[in-house]
Design a protein around this motif. Structure first.
Motif, PDB file in Angstrom:
ATOM      1  N   ASP A   1       1.388  -1.053   0.263  1.00 24.94           N
ATOM      2  CA  ASP A   1       0.093   0.182  -0.104  1.00 24.94           C
ATOM      3  C   ASP A   1       0.959   1.015  -0.135  1.00 24.94           C
ATOM      4  O   ASP A   1       1.558   1.545   1.124  1.00 24.94           O
ATOM      5  N   PHE A   2       1.243   2.092  -0.968  1.00 22.22           N
ATOM      6  CA  PHE A   2       1.520   2.754  -1.540  1.00 22.22           C
ATOM      7  C   PHE A   2       0.913   3.778  -0.784  1.00 22.22           C
ATOM      8  O   PHE A   2       1.335   5.731  -1.295  1.00 22.22           O
ATOM      9  N   PHE A   3      -0.152   4.180  -0.959  1.00 21.38           N
ATOM     10  CA  PHE A   3      -1.276   5.612  -1.198  1.00 21.38           C
ATOM     11  C   PHE A   3      -0.915   5.635   0.838  1.00 21.38           C
ATOM     12  O   PHE A   3      -0.708   7.192   1.315  1.00 21.38           O
ATOM     13  N   ARG A   4      -0.843   4.985   1.825  1.00 22.67           N
ATOM     14  CA  ARG A   4      -0.805   5.446   3.436  1.00 22.67           C
ATOM     15  C   ARG A   4       0.283   5.261   4.144  1.00 22.67           C
ATOM     16  O   ARG A   4       0.582   5.941   4.982  1.00 22.67           O
TER      17      ARG A   4
ATOM     18  N   ASP B   1      -3.710  -4.393  -2.943  1.00 25.69           N
ATOM     19  CA  ASP B   1      -2.789  -3.384  -3.656  1.00 25.69           C
ATOM     20  C   ASP B   1      -3.801  -2.217  -3.640  1.00 25.69           C
ATOM     21  O   ASP B   1      -4.619  -2.109  -4.229  1.00 25.69           O
ATOM     22  N   ARG B   2      -2.847  -1.884  -3.251  1.00 28.22           N
ATOM     23  CA  ARG B   2      -3.284   0.350  -3.273  1.00 28.22           C
ATOM     24  C   ARG B   2      -2.152   0.653  -4.242  1.00 28.22           C
ATOM     25  O   ARG B   2      -0.608   1.038  -2.831  1.00 28.22           O
TER      26      ARG B   2
ATOM     27  N   ALA C   1      -0.077   0.617  -5.911  1.00 27.11           N
ATOM     28  CA  ALA C   1       1.145  -0.329  -5.937  1.00 27.11           C
ATOM     29  C   ALA C   1       0.957  -1.483  -6.995  1.00 27.11           C
ATOM     30  O   ALA C   1       1.576  -2.438  -7.007  1.00 27.11           O
ATOM     31  N   HIS C   2       0.776  -1.550  -8.139  1.00 30.45           N
ATOM     32  CA  HIS C   2       0.409  -3.005  -9.166  1.00 30.45           C
ATOM     33  C   HIS C   2       1.809  -3.009  -9.493  1.00 30.45           C
ATOM     34  O   HIS C   2       2.049  -3.976  -9.654  1.00 30.45           O
ATOM     35  N   ASP C   3       2.499  -2.123  -9.740  1.00 29.32           N
ATOM     36  CA  ASP C   3       3.804  -2.753 -10.074  1.00 29.32           C
ATOM     37  C   ASP C   3       4.986  -3.461  -9.515  1.00 29.32           C
ATOM     38  O   ASP C   3       5.033  -4.631  -9.601  1.00 29.32           O
ATOM     39  N   ALA C   4       4.701  -2.760  -8.120  1.00 31.55           N
ATOM     40  CA  ALA C   4       5.524  -3.179  -7.039  1.00 31.55           C
ATOM     41  C   ALA C   4       4.846  -4.578  -6.477  1.00 31.55           C
ATOM     42  O   ALA C   4       6.026  -5.398  -6.242  1.00 31.55           O
TER      43      ALA C   4
ATOM     44  N   TRP D   1      -4.659 -17.452  -6.137  1.00 34.17           N
ATOM     45  CA  TRP D   1      -4.503 -16.058  -5.256  1.00 34.17           C
ATOM     46  C   TRP D   1      -5.741 -15.225  -5.629  1.00 34.17           C
ATOM     47  O   TRP D   1      -6.067 -15.068  -6.971  1.00 34.17           O
ATOM     48  N   VAL D   2      -5.792 -14.464  -4.899  1.00 34.24           N
ATOM     49  CA  VAL D   2      -6.766 -13.786  -5.489  1.00 34.24           C
ATOM     50  C   VAL D   2      -6.825 -12.130  -5.124  1.00 34.24           C
ATOM     51  O   VAL D   2      -5.553 -11.410  -4.023  1.00 34.24           O
ATOM     52  N   MET D   3      -6.661 -10.934  -5.990  1.00 40.19           N
ATOM     53  CA  MET D   3      -6.745  -9.438  -6.004  1.00 40.19           C
ATOM     54  C   MET D   3      -7.661  -8.865  -5.280  1.00 40.19           C
ATOM     55  O   MET D   3      -9.291  -8.863  -6.402  1.00 40.19           O
ATOM     56  N   HIS D   4      -7.589  -9.028  -3.750  1.00 35.34           N
ATOM     57  CA  HIS D   4      -8.473  -8.289  -3.238  1.00 35.34           C
ATOM     58  C   HIS D   4      -9.451  -6.854  -3.681  1.00 35.34           C
ATOM     59  O   HIS D   4      -8.063  -5.971  -3.359  1.00 35.34           O
ATOM     60  N   CYS D   5     -10.145  -6.696  -4.230  1.00 32.94           N
ATOM     61  CA  CYS D   5     -11.076  -4.978  -4.202  1.00 32.94           C
ATOM     62  C   CYS D   5     -10.356  -4.543  -5.310  1.00 32.94           C
ATOM     63  O   CYS D   5      -9.418  -4.098  -4.748  1.00 32.94           O
ATOM     64  N   PHE D   6     -10.375  -5.803  -6.586  1.00 28.81           N
ATOM     65  CA  PHE D   6      -9.163  -4.833  -7.310  1.00 28.81           C
ATOM     66  C   PHE D   6      -9.829  -3.777  -7.331  1.00 28.81           C
ATOM     67  O   PHE D   6     -10.913  -3.250  -8.432  1.00 28.81           O
ATOM     68  N   SER D   7      -8.784  -2.933  -8.309  1.00 27.30           N
ATOM     69  CA  SER D   7      -8.637  -1.177  -8.472  1.00 27.30           C
ATOM     70  C   SER D   7      -7.826  -0.976  -9.289  1.00 27.30           C
ATOM     71  O   SER D   7      -7.744  -0.123  -9.951  1.00 27.30           O
TER      72      SER D   7
END
Length: 278
Positions: free
Chosen positions: A118-121, A152-153, A155-158, A172-178
């Motif tokens: 999470d690179f937002f917070r 993933d917030r 931070a897609h590429d990372a 594996w699951v991308m939770h709350c895909f954004s």
């Protein structure tokens, strides 16, 4: 059933059951009312949301999730350190060790998550700890044969870089895909399930609807992330698993498919993603 003021009215029930694959029944938003777990489960069941994946995102909520899975037949648990929680631990080894113990505490603990980046917070000073925690959780999911659920917030590429380096578990699951359609394809190429939340109903979420439109039908999941991300037209109210029908109807419209058909497919996908029925 009378609902508290903070909660939207019950939507029309779904024509077939589905699972809310990411919920936080233990979290109470500041200044908002809460539902007791039994009440939240009963309301959800009344509209066709018959099972819930309760997600822990720090040590107290991970313990809570395990107990909820033990207590309620229609709940399974996920345990992890949220990426924003990971930098707060001075002894990350000890925290990860407890997550591993919780993951093995009961056969209804089927998920390692939510973990990720999470690179937002979290700023630059906390990102090394996030990355280390994410890698350790990936290792747990692979070693213990659990489903990995990724937050993933911004931070897609990372996120994909770490997954490419560490490998992915079978499920594996991308939770709350954004992401947009391009990022969806990159995740799908690596074997992901994409989980869509109430954000798919937001007016500014055109890219997200494009991603949903191109996702293979056997890779689509649905979630609330309750009590957050309440779908339109109820934004500002508290989210709960019983609002999944609002999101499912929006998803069926985006896909141009029959709602019952989508419900049956999402239900089957959820069982495949989380290791069978419960």
């Amino acid at each position: 059933m009378t609902l508290k003021q903070d909660f939207p009215p019950l939507p029309e029930a779904l024509p077939a059951p589905v699972v809310d694959n990411h919920c936080h029944m233990d979290i109470v938003r500041d200044g908002h009312e809460a539902l007791e777990p039994a009440e939240a489960l009963a309301l959800a069941g009344s509209v066709g949301v018959t099972r819930i994946v309760q997600i822990g995102c720090d040590l107290p909520s991970a313990r809570w999730a395990v107990e909820a899975a033990r207590t309620h037949d229609n709940v399974i648990a996920g345990v992890a350190l949220h990426p924003n929680d990971a930098p707060l631990h001075q002894d990350l080894d000890a925290a990860i060790a407890e997550i591993e113990a919780l993951a093995m505490a009961h056969d209804k603990v089927r998920v390692i998550g939510e973990t990720g980046l999470d690179f937002f917070r979290t700023g630059d000073d906390g990102r090394a700890a996030q990355q280390e925690s994410f890698r350790r959780h990936i290792d747990l999911a692979i070693r213990l044969d659990k489903t990995l659920q990724i937050h993933d917030r911004d931070a897609h590429d990372a996120v994909l870089e770490v997954l490419d380096q560490e490998g992915t578990p079978d499920r594996w699951v991308m939770h709350c895909f954004s992401g947009d359609a391009d990022f969806a394809k990159r995740c799908l190429d690596r074997g992901a399930y994409l989980s869509f939340s109430g954000t798919v109903t937001f007016g500014n979420a055109g890219d997200l609807r494009d991603a949903l439109a191109i996702t293979p039908k056997d890779r689509i999941l649905v979630e609330t992330d309750a009590p957050f991300l309440t779908p339109t037209p109820h934004r500002g109210k508290t989210n709960s698993a019983y609002l999944i029908p609002v999101t499912m109807r929006a998803m069926a419209a985006v896909r141009g498919v029959d709602l019952e058909e989508l419900c049956l497919q999402v239900n089957a996908n959820t069982e495949a993603a989380f290791g069978g029925t419960w």
